[in-house]
Design an enzyme around this catalytic site. Structure first.
Site, short mmCIF file in Angstrom:
data_model
loop_
_atom_site.label_atom_id
_atom_site.label_comp_id
_atom_site.label_asym_id
_atom_site.label_seq_id
_atom_site.Cartn_x
_atom_site.Cartn_y
_atom_site.Cartn_z
N THR A 1 9.77 -25.88 38.69
CA THR A 1 8.41 -25.53 38.25
C THR A 1 8.25 -25.91 36.78
OG1 THR A 1 6.79 -23.73 37.96
CG2 THR A 1 9.09 -23.14 37.63
N ASN B 1 6.12 -24.00 35.11
CA ASN B 1 5.48 -22.77 34.63
C ASN B 1 6.53 -21.71 34.26
OD1 ASN B 1 4.08 -20.30 34.49
ND2 ASN B 1 2.45 -21.10 35.79
N LYS C 1 6.18 -18.12 35.66
CA LYS C 1 6.70 -17.89 37.02
C LYS C 1 8.20 -17.62 36.96
CE LYS C 1 3.58 -20.99 39.66
NZ LYS C 1 3.57 -22.17 40.54
N ASP D 1 3.72 -22.75 45.48
CA ASP D 1 2.35 -23.04 45.12
C ASP D 1 1.56 -21.75 45.24
OD1 ASP D 1 0.45 -25.15 44.34
OD2 ASP D 1 -0.61 -24.46 46.13
N PHE E 1 -0.36 -14.05 32.90
CA PHE E 1 -0.76 -15.41 32.54
C PHE E 1 -1.89 -15.84 33.48
CE2 PHE E 1 1.07 -17.82 36.11
CZ PHE E 1 1.92 -16.88 36.66
N LYS F 1 3.59 -5.65 38.08
CA LYS F 1 2.95 -6.77 38.79
C LYS F 1 3.86 -7.27 39.91
CE LYS F 1 1.37 -11.53 38.42
NZ LYS F 1 1.33 -12.79 37.67
N HIS G 1 1.46 -11.20 44.92
CA HIS G 1 1.65 -12.31 45.85
C HIS G 1 3.04 -12.93 45.66
CE1 HIS G 1 -0.12 -13.15 42.03
NE2 HIS G 1 0.12 -14.45 42.10
#
Ligand code: ITT
Length: 204
Positions: free
Chosen positions: A8, A10, A13, A67, A148, A174, A179
């Site tokens: 990734t 990110n 993440k 994703d 973020f 979180k 998800h």
């Protein structure tokens, strides 16, 4: 400790996943920018991205990528698979403008993550998919300093009339309901519980 590679770009993440993995799995980060595929479904994007990475031999070890997308009911599921593009072009303020005048149930939204895990470099083995969703609403205004991306505008209903945005929660809070937490939790259970020889089915 078992090691898997997370592909990734990110960093946020990665931070979430490392906290989720704890001492169970060593998550190694590979900062590699595979092309953003414009397919209709998050599942298809995750699966085909994993195939793309595998076919090019980018990683030799077991790896996964994921994703994620935000699906807003009043916008017919937009931005969905186009979440990265939309975040870059119009951002949270743009989403709030699109929802101006919408109230209550119309502001409902779902966050979805599909993790695609490739255990072996063999092209015969399809990536395994693990799906996680979180239900909430788009806030009237951005709130919170944490998280973020869309976190400041995604209100998660916690019951008893409370709803904080993901950006108002700690990372652990979180992770417990998100998800990504749910999707990666399924991958972790799979890696920790299942013997390699019986690993065949998708867990969606
Ligand atoms: P990689 O594809 O390299 O993993 P990315 O940031 O492009 O990184 P996605 O395509 O999955 O990842 O994300 C789509 C968009 O949704 C992107 O703008 C993210 O910032 C945002 N996003 C993803 N997960 C999120 C989360 O948990 N909270 C808020 N925004 C999120």
């Amino acid at each position: 400790m078992k090691k898997i590679v997370f592909v990734t770009t990110n960093e946020n993440k990665v931070k979430e996943l490392r906290e989720l993995a704890g001492t169970k799995i060593n998550v190694e980060h590979l900062n590699y920018d595979y092309p953003e595929l414009q397919l209709d479904e998050t599942e298809a994007v995750a699966r085909e991205s994993a195939n793309w990475v595998r076919e090019r031999g980018v990683v030799k070890e077991p790896f996964f990528l994921e994703d994620s997308g935000l699906f807003v009911r009043a916008l017919n599921g937009f931005p969905g698979p186009f979440s990265a593009f939309v975040a870059e072009k119009i951002g949270n303020e743009g989403i709030l403008k699109l929802l101006a005048g919408k109230e209550g149930e119309e502001r409902r939204a779902t966050f979805k993550t599909v993790v695609a895990f490739c255990e072996s470099p063999s092209p015969e083995t399809a990536p395994l998919l693990f799906v996680g969703t979180a239900e909430g609403k788009i806030a009237e205004k951005p709130r919170g300093e944490g998280g973020f991306g869309y976190d400041p505008i995604f209100e998660f209903e916690e019951g008893a009339g409370t709803s904080r945005t993901f950006a108002e929660m700690s990372r652990a809070e979180k992770n417990a309901v998100s998800h990504r937490g749910r999707a990666f939790g399924k991958l972790l259970d799979y890696l920790v519980d299942v013997e390699p020889s019986s690993r065949t089915k998708n867990r969606t």
